[in-house]
Motif scaffolding. Structure first.
Motif, PDB file in Angstrom:
ATOM      1  N   LYS A 247     -80.048  33.737  14.170  1.00  0.00           N
ATOM      2  CA  LYS A 247     -80.304  35.169  13.994  1.00  0.00           C
ATOM      3  C   LYS A 247     -79.642  35.713  12.725  1.00  0.00           C
ATOM      4  CE  LYS A 247     -80.561  35.947  18.965  1.00  0.00           C
ATOM      5  NZ  LYS A 247     -79.834  36.474  20.125  1.00  0.00           N
ATOM      6  N   ALA A 248     -78.489  35.153  12.341  1.00  0.00           N
ATOM      7  CA  ALA A 248     -77.711  35.681  11.213  1.00  0.00           C
ATOM      8  C   ALA A 248     -78.158  35.144   9.855  1.00  0.00           C
ATOM      9  CB  ALA A 248     -76.228  35.375  11.428  1.00  0.00           C
ATOM     10  N   LEU A 249     -78.616  33.918   9.801  1.00  0.00           N
ATOM     11  CA  LEU A 249     -78.929  33.303   8.508  1.00  0.00           C
ATOM     12  C   LEU A 249     -80.035  34.007   7.717  1.00  0.00           C
ATOM     13  CD1 LEU A 249     -78.435  29.501   9.249  1.00  0.00           C
ATOM     14  CD2 LEU A 249     -77.194  30.886   7.567  1.00  0.00           C
ATOM     15  N   PRO A 250     -81.068  34.567   8.350  1.00  0.00           N
ATOM     16  CA  PRO A 250     -82.068  35.283   7.539  1.00  0.00           C
ATOM     17  C   PRO A 250     -81.469  36.447   6.747  1.00  0.00           C
ATOM     18  CG  PRO A 250     -82.995  34.753   9.671  1.00  0.00           C
ATOM     19  CD  PRO A 250     -81.517  34.412   9.735  1.00  0.00           C
TER      20      PRO A 250
ATOM     21  N   LYS B 283     -82.061  25.212  13.554  1.00  0.00           N
ATOM     22  CA  LYS B 283     -83.047  25.235  14.644  1.00  0.00           C
ATOM     23  C   LYS B 283     -83.186  23.847  15.265  1.00  0.00           C
ATOM     24  CE  LYS B 283     -85.734  29.079  12.720  1.00  0.00           C
ATOM     25  NZ  LYS B 283     -87.000  29.463  12.040  1.00  0.00           N
ATOM     26  N   GLY B 284     -83.179  22.839  14.422  1.00  0.00           N
ATOM     27  CA  GLY B 284     -83.233  21.462  14.926  1.00  0.00           C
ATOM     28  C   GLY B 284     -81.980  21.090  15.703  1.00  0.00           C
ATOM     29  N   GLN B 285     -80.843  21.602  15.264  1.00  0.00           N
ATOM     30  CA  GLN B 285     -79.585  21.312  15.957  1.00  0.00           C
ATOM     31  C   GLN B 285     -79.573  21.921  17.357  1.00  0.00           C
ATOM     32  OE1 GLN B 285     -76.872  22.758  12.982  1.00  0.00           O
ATOM     33  NE2 GLN B 285     -76.844  20.814  11.888  1.00  0.00           N
ATOM     34  N   VAL B 286     -80.177  23.089  17.501  1.00  0.00           N
ATOM     35  CA  VAL B 286     -80.278  23.701  18.838  1.00  0.00           C
ATOM     36  C   VAL B 286     -81.076  22.777  19.750  1.00  0.00           C
ATOM     37  CG1 VAL B 286     -81.297  25.619  20.133  1.00  0.00           C
ATOM     38  CG2 VAL B 286     -79.922  26.087  18.099  1.00  0.00           C
ATOM     39  N   LYS B 287     -82.161  22.229  19.236  1.00  0.00           N
ATOM     40  CA  LYS B 287     -82.971  21.303  20.043  1.00  0.00           C
ATOM     41  C   LYS B 287     -82.181  20.038  20.374  1.00  0.00           C
ATOM     42  CE  LYS B 287     -87.419  23.028  18.693  1.00  0.00           C
ATOM     43  NZ  LYS B 287     -88.398  23.148  17.671  1.00  0.00           N
ATOM     44  N   THR B 288     -81.415  19.565  19.419  1.00  0.00           N
ATOM     45  CA  THR B 288     -80.583  18.386  19.664  1.00  0.00           C
ATOM     46  C   THR B 288     -79.525  18.689  20.715  1.00  0.00           C
ATOM     47  OG1 THR B 288     -80.972  17.599  17.412  1.00  0.00           O
ATOM     48  CG2 THR B 288     -79.095  16.647  18.582  1.00  0.00           C
ATOM     49  N   LEU B 289     -78.918  19.874  20.644  1.00  0.00           N
ATOM     50  CA  LEU B 289     -77.935  20.257  21.658  1.00  0.00           C
ATOM     51  C   LEU B 289     -78.576  20.323  23.040  1.00  0.00           C
ATOM     52  CD1 LEU B 289     -75.849  22.932  19.734  1.00  0.00           C
ATOM     53  CD2 LEU B 289     -75.044  20.706  20.562  1.00  0.00           C
ATOM     54  N   GLU B 290     -79.818  20.766  23.110  1.00  0.00           N
ATOM     55  CA  GLU B 290     -80.518  20.782  24.390  1.00  0.00           C
ATOM     56  C   GLU B 290     -80.678  19.358  24.929  1.00  0.00           C
ATOM     57  OE1 GLU B 290     -83.915  23.161  23.277  1.00  0.00           O
ATOM     58  OE2 GLU B 290     -82.762  25.034  23.512  1.00  0.00           O
ATOM     59  N   GLN B 291     -80.879  18.386  24.031  1.00  0.00           N
ATOM     60  CA  GLN B 291     -80.925  16.985  24.442  1.00  0.00           C
ATOM     61  C   GLN B 291     -79.555  16.520  24.941  1.00  0.00           C
ATOM     62  OE1 GLN B 291     -82.853  15.755  20.511  1.00  0.00           O
ATOM     63  NE2 GLN B 291     -83.593  14.163  21.912  1.00  0.00           N
ATOM     64  N   VAL B 292     -78.502  17.001  24.287  1.00  0.00           N
ATOM     65  CA  VAL B 292     -77.143  16.646  24.722  1.00  0.00           C
ATOM     66  C   VAL B 292     -76.918  17.149  26.146  1.00  0.00           C
ATOM     67  CG1 VAL B 292     -74.669  17.003  24.343  1.00  0.00           C
ATOM     68  CG2 VAL B 292     -76.180  16.567  22.386  1.00  0.00           C
TER      69      VAL B 292
END
Length: 157
Positions: free
Chosen positions: A24-27, A50-59
């Motif tokens: 949310k902050a980076l834009p 955004k990809g890291q969020v998906k990776t964290l969901e895998q974690v």
């Protein structure tokens, strides 16, 4: 928290919240910086986040938990500091100060991911360890890219 497993799960929720807050902050940071290289770097890191969020969901899935965040006061403070720079800084100082703020975020993330990775290893969460190692490498690379950009271009202005 009473166990290492509790600390691991709490910290995982903390960084999950942090990454989503950064999306949310980076834009806003992207809009505030000038120069193609810096704008491109911020845009690339937003996509990486955004990809890291998906990776964290895998974690979370790999340890049998549902992905959820817990308010991260540290990232809230770093974002607030960045917002202050956007409001107060101008000219060439703005880009330099925003790189410094972005690196403060990267350093926080590097500390968190390094800890999480090692705890995952100790707890026998091999898949989580591998996934977290990948994110840690991305964060280190992002920090290095920001340093190189600051040293080669922005600080020279």
């Amino acid at each position: 928290m009473k166990t290492l497993s509790d600390a691991f799960e709490h910290t995982l929720k903390d960084i999950y919240y942090a990454e989503k807050a950064l999306i949310k902050a980076l834009p806003k940071v992207h809009d505030a910086v000038t120069g193609k290289k810096l704008k491109d770097t911020i845009a690339e890191h937003l996509e990486e986040t955004k990809g890291q969020v998906k990776t964290l969901e895998q974690v979370f899935k790999s340890i049998g938990k549902t992905a959820s965040g817990e308010k991260c006061d540290a990232i809230e403070g770093l974002i607030k500091e960045t917002d202050g720079i956007i409001e107060e800084a101008s000219g060439v100082a703005r880009n330099a100060a925003l790189i410094a703020a972005a690196q403060a975020v990267e350093h926080y993330e590097i500390a968190r991911y390094g800890t999480l990775r090692e705890w995952a290893k100790v707890l026998g969460h091999d898949e989580a360890h591998d996934l977290l190692s990948g994110i840690l490498d991305q964060e280190k690379a992002a920090n290095s890219k920001l340093t190189n950009l600051a040293v080669s271009t922005v600080n020279q202005e």
